[in-house]
Each structure stands twice: as C-alpha cells, then as structure tokens.
Design an enzyme around this catalytic site. Structure first.
Site, PDB file in Angstrom:
ATOM      1  N   CYS A 109      -6.201   1.895  13.035  1.00 52.11           N
ATOM      2  CA  CYS A 109      -6.211   1.062  11.828  1.00 52.11           C
ATOM      3  C   CYS A 109      -6.897  -0.281  12.101  1.00 52.11           C
ATOM      4  O   CYS A 109      -8.095  -0.320  12.353  1.00 52.11           O
ATOM      5  CB  CYS A 109      -4.792   0.911  11.276  1.00 52.11           C
ATOM      6  SG  CYS A 109      -4.763   0.278   9.585  1.00 52.11           S
ATOM      7  N   HIS A 214      -3.151   6.483  10.859  1.00 50.96           N
ATOM      8  CA  HIS A 214      -2.044   6.183  11.768  1.00 50.96           C
ATOM      9  C   HIS A 214      -1.502   7.443  12.435  1.00 50.96           C
ATOM     10  O   HIS A 214      -0.449   7.956  12.035  1.00 50.96           O
ATOM     11  CB  HIS A 214      -0.922   5.462  11.007  1.00 50.96           C
ATOM     12  CG  HIS A 214      -1.237   4.046  10.670  1.00 50.96           C
ATOM     13  ND1 HIS A 214      -1.035   3.000  11.556  1.00 50.96           N
ATOM     14  CD2 HIS A 214      -1.801   3.496   9.565  1.00 50.96           C
ATOM     15  CE1 HIS A 214      -1.423   1.869  11.000  1.00 50.96           C
ATOM     16  NE2 HIS A 214      -1.901   2.137   9.792  1.00 50.96           N
ATOM     17  N   GLU A 216       0.069   7.600  15.124  1.00 51.65           N
ATOM     18  CA  GLU A 216       1.378   7.329  15.753  1.00 51.65           C
ATOM     19  C   GLU A 216       2.532   7.576  14.790  1.00 51.65           C
ATOM     20  O   GLU A 216       3.688   7.640  15.209  1.00 51.65           O
ATOM     21  CB  GLU A 216       1.410   5.893  16.306  1.00 51.65           C
ATOM     22  CG  GLU A 216       1.771   4.796  15.310  1.00 51.65           C
ATOM     23  CD  GLU A 216       0.629   4.435  14.343  1.00 51.65           C
ATOM     24  OE1 GLU A 216      -0.413   5.115  14.345  1.00 51.65           O
ATOM     25  OE2 GLU A 216       0.820   3.459  13.581  1.00 51.65           O
TER      26      GLU A 216
END
Ligand SMILES: [Mn+2]
Length: 239
Positions: A109, A214, A216
């Site tokens: 990001c 994202h 994660e």
C-alpha cells in the site's frame, strides 16, 4: 543465513494517551510465518536510518498515512490525508540504503508509493479527484480480508509467477493515493481495470516487489497472498 532479519518502519501514534511506535500485527505475523524475524524500526530520527539498515537483511514497507507531497515536488491538495514528515524521511532513506546495498524490499500500500517516490517517481495525492475518469471504489467498505476489485498482472511478471500463472486476481483495496509516474528502476506489473496502478517490481533484478493492496490482511485465507511473503523471504535468503 540464519532466519533473515526483516526491518519494518513503525508509525508514531497517540494510543491511550501515550505516543507509541506501532507496527501492525498482520505484517509481523506474516513475516514470522514465512520464516523471517521482524524488527520494528522507530522513525523519529531519520539520521539513524544508516545504523538500522546495517542491522537488517530485508525491508518491509507497510501501509500507513499519506506521503507528504513535498517529497515529490508538490504542494498539498485539499483531499490529502494525514502525513508524517519523519516517517517519510526515514522510509525514503531506508529505501535508498537498501537499494544501494541490494537488500530486497516488499512494499504494501503506502509502501509501494514511498518506494516509487524514493526512487524518483511520484503519486496521485488523491485518485478520486486527480484522475479524469470514474475510478473504482478503492476504499472498500467490505471486510478487509475479502477482495473487492480485480487486478491484471503483466505477462511474465513476478506476481504472475507467485500467483501460479494467474493474471486476473481479486484483491482488497484500502487507498486513495496511487503510483503515477514510475521511477526509472521500476516497472508496472499490476493494474486495476480503471487504470489505477496496483503493483510495481524492479526492472533488472529481484530486489523489489510492491503491491497496492493488503496481502497481510488476506493471507490467512488465501495461500497465493501468503506466497508474496514466502517469495520475499526467499529473495532475502538468496540476495
Ligand atoms: Mn485498489
């Protein structure tokens, strides 16, 4: 190499009345699961970047606030969000040091944007107002562990390889800025259907992969998203 040390720059945030150096658990847990040792890098003293860069084997640039536009030669537009000079300065310094020392990087990001800026590119301060056609909803209202818009990977990209040959993949989206002019060392390897840049990779080596979404927040349910972290740790081991 023993388990590789992965530096993650920390945000400076007021949490329960105290200023704290924070890194999100998503990145920390993903790096540990992939076989790395995450190390938090405080960002209040950009001059310490040299010392920190010597401690680490790889650099993860996480999500975070907007990048102050002076770092790419602009004044702030009204739509710009929160920013933090010292976070920007520290990260730009760490990126340049990692690039010079050929230490691999993974950007997420804001991380993709700040890598591009550090290496000489720029970003849209606000895609909704600066792109002259209707863009998708890039600040999704769906839960962040779910994908919301598709991205298309460039033929022959590292991402295509990581995603087992797929080139059209659903990802999550939580940003209002995006890469505009590419840094000379980078190539664009993923775009949304509205033309917004969604990933960059280094041109002539294996040093940089940076995605606008994202992973994660998706990797627990999506093995291909976890493969982004496995690829990162492999690149660090082989560097
Ligand atoms: Mn997006």
């Amino acid at each position: 190499m023993a388990k590789p040390i992965i530096g993650i720059p920390a945000e400076y945030q007021l949490v329960r009345d105290l200023y704290r150096n924070t890194v999100n658990q998503g990145e920390v847990a993903a790096i540990i699961k992939a076989g790395g040792v995450p190390v938090l890098i405080p960002t209040r003293e950009p001059d310490l970047a040299v010392a920190y860069s010597e401690l680490i084997d790889g650099l993860l640039l996480p999500g975070g606030p907007d990048v102050a536009p002076r770092f790419f030669g602009e004044e702030p537009l009204p739509e710009m969000g929160e920013a933090d000079d010292r976070l920007d300065e520290t990260e730009i310094e760490l990126i340049n040091l990692a690039f010079a020392a050929r230490k691999p990087m993974l950007g997420i990001c804001r991380g993709a944007q700040v890598i591009n800026i550090a290496l000489g590119g720029d970003i849209y301060q606000d895609i909704g107002t600066q792109i002259d056609h209707q863009t998708y909803q890039h600040h999704q209202k769906a839960p962040l562990d779910q994908g919301s818009h598709y991205v298309d990977f460039a033929e022959g990209s590292k991402l295509q390889q990581i995603f087992r040959g797929q080139r059209h993949v659903l990802v999550n989206s939580w940003h209002h800025q995006a890469v505009r002019k590419l840094a000379p060392q980078l190539k664009l390897t993923a775009k949304a259907g509205d033309g917004v840049a969604e990933a960059v990779e280094s041109k002539d080596n294996d040093l940089i992969l940076a995605v606008q979404w994202h992973p994660e927040l998706m990797y627990r349910k999506n093995a291909d998203e976890f493969a982004i972290f496995e690829d990162f740790i492999r690149r660090v081991r082989e560097a």
